[in-house]
Enzyme design. Structure first.
Site, PDB file in Angstrom:
ATOM      1  N   VAL A 225       0.828  -1.208   0.000  1.00  0.00           N
ATOM      2  CA  VAL A 225       0.000   0.000   0.000  1.00  0.00           C
ATOM      3  C   VAL A 225       0.861   1.257   0.000  1.00  0.00           C
ATOM      4  CG1 VAL A 225      -1.716   1.321   1.325  1.00  0.00           C
ATOM      5  CG2 VAL A 225      -1.925  -1.170   1.140  1.00  0.00           C
TER       6      VAL A 225
ATOM      7  N   ARG B  48      10.899  -0.633   7.966  1.00  0.00           N
ATOM      8  CA  ARG B  48      11.746  -1.423   8.882  1.00  0.00           C
ATOM      9  C   ARG B  48      13.141  -1.595   8.310  1.00  0.00           C
ATOM     10  NH1 ARG B  48       7.571  -6.210   9.810  1.00  0.00           N
ATOM     11  NH2 ARG B  48       7.688  -5.925   7.581  1.00  0.00           N
TER      12      ARG B  48
ATOM     13  N   LYS C  87      -7.589  -1.796   9.126  1.00  0.00           N
ATOM     14  CA  LYS C  87      -8.893  -2.202   9.695  1.00  0.00           C
ATOM     15  C   LYS C  87      -8.758  -2.945  11.006  1.00  0.00           C
ATOM     16  CE  LYS C  87      -7.274  -4.830   6.383  1.00  0.00           C
ATOM     17  NZ  LYS C  87      -7.029  -4.695   4.959  1.00  0.00           N
TER      18      LYS C  87
ATOM     19  N   VAL D 122     -11.697  -0.376   4.577  1.00  0.00           N
ATOM     20  CA  VAL D 122     -12.805  -1.266   4.191  1.00  0.00           C
ATOM     21  C   VAL D 122     -13.035  -1.188   2.678  1.00  0.00           C
ATOM     22  CG1 VAL D 122     -15.237  -1.855   4.545  1.00  0.00           C
ATOM     23  CG2 VAL D 122     -13.908  -0.912   6.442  1.00  0.00           C
TER      24      VAL D 122
ATOM     25  N   GLY E  54     -11.024  -1.523   0.034  1.00  0.00           N
ATOM     26  CA  GLY E  54     -10.004  -0.964  -0.875  1.00  0.00           C
ATOM     27  C   GLY E  54     -10.428   0.338  -1.505  1.00  0.00           C
TER      28      GLY E  54
ATOM     29  N   ASP F 126     -10.027 -10.534   8.940  1.00  0.00           N
ATOM     30  CA  ASP F 126      -9.994  -9.265   8.199  1.00  0.00           C
ATOM     31  C   ASP F 126     -11.426  -8.805   7.872  1.00  0.00           C
ATOM     32  OD1 ASP F 126      -8.317  -7.336   6.316  1.00  0.00           O
ATOM     33  OD2 ASP F 126      -9.959  -8.128   5.107  1.00  0.00           O
TER      34      ASP F 126
ATOM     35  N   LYS G  50     -13.661  -5.518   9.245  1.00  0.00           N
ATOM     36  CA  LYS G  50     -14.384  -4.611   8.344  1.00  0.00           C
ATOM     37  C   LYS G  50     -15.875  -4.572   8.708  1.00  0.00           C
ATOM     38  CE  LYS G  50     -11.051  -5.288   4.625  1.00  0.00           C
ATOM     39  NZ  LYS G  50     -10.627  -6.200   3.556  1.00  0.00           N
TER      40      LYS G  50
END
Ligand code: NDP
Ligand code: HSE
Length: 427
Positions: A14, A45, A104, A131, A133, A200, A204
């Site tokens: 993302v 990271r 989410k 929620v 995309g 997931d 949502k």
């Protein structure tokens, strides 16, 4: 004209597309916001990973320092997980920055506390990307439908599981292979268990129910079943009755408006229903409201670019608020409705039983259903050498009644196996 500064946390699937599209759409973003936006830094990271199209000089491994910077207006959180993300977001609020998140899991678990902190510091918390995309869903629920009364939200909100079920249904693909493909395409969570076990989608559903019904729905109040128990035989059985299996999220308000339910589970959907045609990692959500009637929201539900679209939409909104010296809508929950348990939810079911070929077996099965108040709507039987396979669908019945009937069926001498029990939606 002052330049608004953005700190990006995370540059994976993302975050990297957020960085790329922010650069590509810079002129339009400036025009739409009314001021230029630029990155103050991008926290990751591992500093030495190749990140094509992302300016190297912006990369830092010190996320704590980045979110504390006095010149940062907006923090975009795209690292995932809960504890670290929550701490960074909270620090960002404390230092005066607004936050856009795609997370989410965090919003479902700690949205109320985060909204309270944002309000205390007079900043925004937006999370349209969390929620479905790219599909605009939270803003329509929160803003466009604010004058209406939402009664039901039903749909496909997890791209990975829809991708897997679609591949199994249309190509006969193997479950493990389809999951691997979904992960390679960037649809799956860092730990894909979150997708395939329904966590997931449940997160949502909790967010959707909270906003749709203006109430608090905790994650542990969302009934959850994933797709790991769905077999190739289930998919074939669904096909045999003109259905397809989808992982659905269903949030409903009771008829008297005093309670709500939220659930995630696989369900058979008739091929004639628009949800049956939702392929690949696409999402589709039906919203039913008293005055508006039925609305459908459809589009890419996962992947870097679609999610970046939603993140950047929120960025524009938050930056506009900042320039205007205001904040947007905060916590949606202004009432505390009861969240009813799954046992009280009423749905149709489809069952397959393997029954001994003895006189009276069928009558006994029918008696067990009758005794538990479950009405059979359709029934067919396929003869086998040593018995028969019964396929039956029920009229709407509570989950509690159906479960009790299944327990009793499993105890019967004539019933060798309850091969499949699956809920049916969209009839
Ligand atoms: P990725 O695993 O691809 O990316 C995570 C990024 O965060 C990586 O760049 C990683 O750094 C960085 N990161 C992780 N932990 C830290 C930390 N402690 N400090 C600094 N950086 C850190 O995940 P996604 O991009 O797929 O997902 C991110 C978020 O977006 C999640 O909340 C997810 O649920 C959500 N989301 C994802 C969608 C998708 O389709 N993938 C769609 C909608 C929402 P490094 O690169 O160095 O490893
Ligand atoms: N893993 C999620 C999905 C990403 O597959 O839908 C989008 O939220």
């Amino acid at each position: 004209m002052r330049t608004l500064k953005v700190a990006l946390l995370g540059c994976g699937v993302v975050g990297s597309d957020v960085a790329r599209y922010m650069a590509r759409h810079a002129a339009d973003l400036t025009a739409r916001i009314g001021a230029p936006v630029e990155f103050a830094g991008i926290a990751v990271r591992q500093a030495d990973l190749p990140r094509p199209g992302v300016p190297e000089h912006l990369i830092t491994t010190d996320a704590d320092e980045l979110v504390k910077r006095a010149d940062v207006d907006v923090v975009i959180e795209a690292i995932g997980g809960t504890d670290r993300a929550r701490d960074l977001i909270t620090t960002a609020f404390e230092h005066g920055a607004s936050v856009v998140s795609a997370n989410k899991a965090l919003i479902a678990a700690e949205g109320a506390a985060l909204h309270a902190t944002a309000a205390a510091y007079g900043v925004d918390l937006y999370y349209e990307a969390a929620v479905a995309g790219a599909v605009p869903l939270l803003r329509p629920l929160r803003e466009s439908l604010a004058g209406d009364r939402v009664t039901r939200v039903l749909g496909i909100v997890n791209g990975t599981t829809n991708f897997i079920l679609d591949r199994m249904d249309s190509l006969g693909a193997d479950y493990a292979q389809a999951l691997k493909e979904a992960a390679t395409l960037g649809y799956a969570e860092a730990d894909p268990t979150a997708d395939v076990e329904g966590f997931d989608a449940a997160a949502k559903a909790a967010i959707l129910a909270g906003i749709a019904f203006n109430t608090r729905v905790r994650l542990d109040e969302v009934y959850r079943e994933g797709i790991t128990a769905v077999t190739a035989a289930d998919i074939e059985n669904a096909k045999a009755v003109g259905c397809v299996i989808k992982l659905l999220a269903v949030c409903e308000r009771s008829a008297d408006g005093s309670s709500v339910t939220a659930r995630v589970h696989p369900a058979m959907v008739p091929l004639s229903h628009p949800l049956a045609a939702v392929r690949g990692a696409f999402n589709a959500v039906f919203v039913e409201a008293e005055a508006a009637g039925q609305l459908m929201f459809y589009g890419p539900g996962a992947g870097g670019a679609p999610t970046a679209s939603a993140v950047l939409g929120d960025l524009v909104a938050v930056c506009r608020n900042r320039l205007a010296g205001i904040t947007g809508p905060g916590d949606a929950a202004y009432q505390q409705l009861t969240v009813s348990p799954m046992a009280e939810v009423t749905t149709r079911h489809h069952l397959i039983l393997e029954v001994a070929g003895q006189p009276g077996a069928l009558a006994e099965v029918a008696t067990v259903f009758g005794r538990h108040g479950v009405s059979i709507e359709t029934f067919s039987q396929r003869q086998r050498d040593d018995g028969c396979a019964l396929a039956m669908s029920t009229y709407p019945t509570t989950d509690a009644a159906l479960s009790a009937a299944v327990v009793a069926l499993r105890d019967m001498d004539h019933v060798r196996r309850v091969t499949s029990v699956i809920r049916v939606e969209g009839t």
